[in-house]
Write a protein that holds these residues in place. Structure first.
Motif, mmCIF file in Angstrom:
data_model
loop_
_atom_site.group_PDB
_atom_site.id
_atom_site.type_symbol
_atom_site.label_atom_id
_atom_site.label_comp_id
_atom_site.label_asym_id
_atom_site.label_seq_id
_atom_site.Cartn_x
_atom_site.Cartn_y
_atom_site.Cartn_z
ATOM 1 N N SER A 38 78.180 112.363 47.096
ATOM 2 C CA SER A 38 78.383 111.716 45.936
ATOM 3 C C SER A 38 79.759 110.980 46.429
ATOM 4 O O SER A 38 80.411 110.815 47.050
ATOM 5 N N GLN A 54 72.045 101.828 43.233
ATOM 6 C CA GLN A 54 72.216 102.981 42.387
ATOM 7 C C GLN A 54 73.105 102.175 41.229
ATOM 8 O O GLN A 54 73.809 101.547 41.370
ATOM 9 N N SER A 55 72.945 103.034 40.016
ATOM 10 C CA SER A 55 73.470 102.804 38.814
ATOM 11 C C SER A 55 73.993 103.910 38.037
ATOM 12 O O SER A 55 73.279 104.995 37.973
ATOM 13 N N ARG A 56 75.337 103.977 37.573
ATOM 14 C CA ARG A 56 75.673 105.160 36.845
ATOM 15 C C ARG A 56 76.585 104.225 35.550
ATOM 16 O O ARG A 56 77.249 103.299 35.665
ATOM 17 N N THR A 57 76.770 105.216 34.597
ATOM 18 C CA THR A 57 77.660 104.750 33.477
ATOM 19 C C THR A 57 78.868 105.334 33.656
ATOM 20 O O THR A 57 79.226 106.601 33.735
ATOM 21 N N LYS A 84 78.083 99.937 33.435
ATOM 22 C CA LYS A 84 77.600 100.453 34.395
ATOM 23 C C LYS A 84 78.314 100.099 35.724
ATOM 24 O O LYS A 84 79.186 99.152 35.678
ATOM 25 N N VAL A 120 83.867 107.345 37.242
ATOM 26 C CA VAL A 120 82.695 107.521 37.409
ATOM 27 C C VAL A 120 82.133 108.076 38.715
ATOM 28 O O VAL A 120 83.104 108.173 39.714
ATOM 29 N N THR A 121 81.175 108.826 38.652
ATOM 30 C CA THR A 121 80.671 109.546 39.746
ATOM 31 C C THR A 121 79.278 109.083 40.124
ATOM 32 O O THR A 121 78.245 109.046 39.308
ATOM 33 N N ILE A 122 78.862 108.848 41.513
ATOM 34 C CA ILE A 122 77.594 108.351 41.608
ATOM 35 C C ILE A 122 77.093 109.070 42.867
ATOM 36 O O ILE A 122 77.626 109.233 44.192
ATOM 37 N N ASP A 123 76.069 110.144 42.645
ATOM 38 C CA ASP A 123 75.656 111.073 43.549
ATOM 39 C C ASP A 123 74.153 110.601 44.116
ATOM 40 O O ASP A 123 73.720 109.536 43.856
#
Length: 613
Positions: free
Chosen positions: A128, A57-60, A31, A75-78
């Motif tokens: 994002s 926030q968390s994204r893979t 993550k 990685v993209t965190i929107d």
């Protein structure tokens, strides 16, 4: 000024995980998170020491590719799940070793200042973060590649894989060793390049002089240090450890090369020689050695894996965080847990814990178990396993252990026999009642017996008459404190001191400039001196007579009552200056005082500050 991204910084625990995974297991980046802790002012060493961060926030992330010792991630965190604005200060990457499934904070990318992630509006994504970055890995470590949702790589991915500068990646200490560097002095976490230098000190035997030294440490010798040296010419990897308790480096241990293994094929194991089929043999990957998390309670480690498990801790600080330790000063250790029958259930599980302390080499064992409810019971707490070389073996005993008398049994029988047996060589031998066979000695010096004593030997409890002069090496002490002593009794120091204190003294004529007599008496407890000057000078002669007392007194001061009377009762002067008394006038005189001091009536007196020894 808008916030900008800093360099991606690898954490200490990431490097540890990669060294463990090398050649054994792959690493998966699990993550990417938006960090809400303010790390904008942290130094590189502070970022490397992080073990976790707070995040919103968390994204893979997706691992796009791995080349050499770099892995490229995207990685993209929107803001699709953001309901209100918040401030973030960087992004953290988490990863796990696939064989242990243990997740750690792998690296952090700080911002130069806080940035705001705005909330979504009317379910529309309006903000994002997209990161495309490289992160360092140990050369040869496998990384699980996760592609985009579409299952393909974009053209931009491919172009960036070719053109992205690796220089934009990790901020990790990387330097070239100077000629003749002593490897013992490299203590901080770093990668050191060695180029064609066979003069480096404390390198492994046969080192080619070219390679890379990976150091895991904190810059000093208060914690354990690990050195891994890759000889890129001979294709040999060697490892050694620094023991912070004994303050000693271990020997270099080289990993086996393929050619070494091939040379041992004549010692291979044949299937026909195996007691178990190969499919039923436990492999190295089945007995994995993983880092035990900080704060682990040893008495909770019930083994349900169906096989033995190994854990380790590499630093004293980590070891001290453990709960229910076998000893208070636990250092780095290896812990093995194994359950009876390789159980896979929490119920009716019987697990042995075996721990070996790295600093002392001592081993400890404990036994924990569960009942039908799965509740853990400490069946036997930690106890030290005895060193076989220091114990008594039953085979070496003249009598079986159950036939050996204990101290309490010997003492009980001792009371009944009425005496304590003695060593015959250490007791006196008598030929009759109290009659020694030989003259007793003390420290090999014979005792003086009565027949050897002189007939005129003085006895301290009786009166003695000495008919010959006596010489004493020190002054004898007289304890008789009586004041009335006979003519033949010796005076004590106290007697003499008392006499000295009460005596009148005559001033030496060399300190008087006349033919008169000057006497004085000192009362030291009151700092007083009484004196009397006899008749001096001739009638009708004007003269000054002096008495120099400067060798006897400091701070001499006359009483105002002191005067000098000359013949004819004509009063003249007497003064004191610099501890010298001066009498002046015409005619003969004597001293007197208008003060009757009772003890010394009509005697002149003065005070003084101190006596001159």
């Amino acid at each position: 000024m808008p916030a900008t991204w800093g360099k991606n910084t690898l954490t200490n625990q990431a490097l540890t995980m990669m060294n463990q995974a090398l050649g054994i297991s792959a690493i998966t980046f699990t993550k990417a998170v938006t960090i809400t802790d303010d790390i904008t002012g942290d130094s590189v060493s502070q970022l490397q020491a992080l073990t976790s961060v707070n995040y919103k926030q968390s994204r893979t992330p997706k691992a796009i590719a791995t080349q050499d010792n770099k892995s490229r991630l995207g990685v993209t965190i929107d803001n699709s799940d953001v309901n209100e604005d918040y401030t973030y200060y960087g992004v953290g990457l988490y990863a796990k070793q696939n064989s242990t499934n243990q997740e750690v904070l792998f690296s952090v990318i700080p911002l130069t200042a806080g940035a705001t992630m705005i909330a979504k509006e009317n379910n529309a994504t309006t903000a994002s973060i997209y990161l495309d970055l490289y992160t360092d890995i140990v050369r040869g470590t496998q990384v699980t590649i996760m592609v985009s949702n579409s299952g393909t790589l974009s053209r931009e991915d491919v172009q960036q894989m070719i053109s992205q500068s690796i220089g934009n990646a990790l901020n990790y200490p990387n330097e070239t060793a100077s000629i003749g560097t002593d490897l013992d002095t490299i203590l901080d976490i770093s990668i050191t390049r060695i180029i064609n230098d066979t003069t480096v000190v404390h390198a492994p035997s046969g080192f080619s002089g070219t390679g890379y030294l990976i150091t895991i440490g904190s810059g000093d010798k208060t914690v354990p240090i690990v050195h891994t040296l890759d000889d890129t010419i001979n294709n040999i990897r060697s490892t050694r450890y620094f023991n912070s308790t004994t303050n000693v480096w271990s020997e270099w241990n080289a990993y086996a090369k393929t050619v070494d293994v091939n040379q041992q094929l004549d010692k291979k194991v044949n299937v026909a020689d195996m007691r178990k089929p190969a499919s039923d043999v436990v492999g190295l990957e089945d007995i994995t050695q993983t880092v035990l998390p900080n704060g682990t309670d040893f008495y909770t480690l019930i083994n349900t894996a169906g096989r033995p498990l190994q854990y380790f801790v590499a630093t004293f600080v980590q070891a001290q965080s453990m709960i229910n330790k076998p000893i208070s000063e636990l250092s780095a250790f290896i812990l093995t847990t194994s359950s009876i029958g390789n159980a896979i259930s929490n119920n009716y599980n019987y697990t042995f814990l075996n721990l070996r302390d790295e600093s002392t080499g001592d081993s400890y064992e404990a036994f924990i178990s569960t009942g039908g409810t799965g509740e853990i019971t400490v069946s036997r707490p930690w106890h030290k396993i005895a060193d076989d070389s220091t114990v008594v073996h039953t085979a070496d005993m003249r009598k079986p252990a159950n036939d050996v008398a204990g101290i309490e049994e010997v003492n009980a029988k001792q009371d009944k026999i009425g005496y304590t047996p003695a060593d015959d060589s250490k007791v006196a031998h008598l030929s009759g009642a109290n009659n020694f066979d030989t003259v007793p000695t003390v420290n090999n010096n014979p005792l003086l017996i009565a027949s050897s004593l002189p007939s005129d030997l003085a006895r301290t409890g009786q009166s003695q008459t000495f008919t010959q002069p006596q010489t004493f090496s020190i002054a004898p002490t007289i304890t008789d404190a009586s004041k009335d002593k006979g003519d033949n009794q010796a005076a004590t120091m106290a007697d003499l001191k008392s006499l000295e204190n009460s005596a009148w003294r005559q001033l030496d004529s060399s300190h008087i400039n006349s033919n008169s007599t000057f006497v004085y008496r000192i009362i030291d407890s009151s700092h007083l001196v009484f004196f009397w000057q006899g008749e001096a000078n001739k009638q009708g002669t004007l003269a000054t007579t002096t008495a120099d007392l400067s060798s006897i007194f400091n701070g001499l001061k006359l009483s105002s009552y002191c005067t000098a009377y000359f013949s004819g009762n004509s009063e003249n002067g007497i003064v004191c200056e610099n501890n010298i008394l001066s009498f002046y006038g015409a005619g003969s005189f004597y001293t007197t005082s208008d003060s009757d001091t009772s003890t010394f009536p009509y005697m002149c007196f003065a005070t003084y500050t101190s006596l001159i020894n």
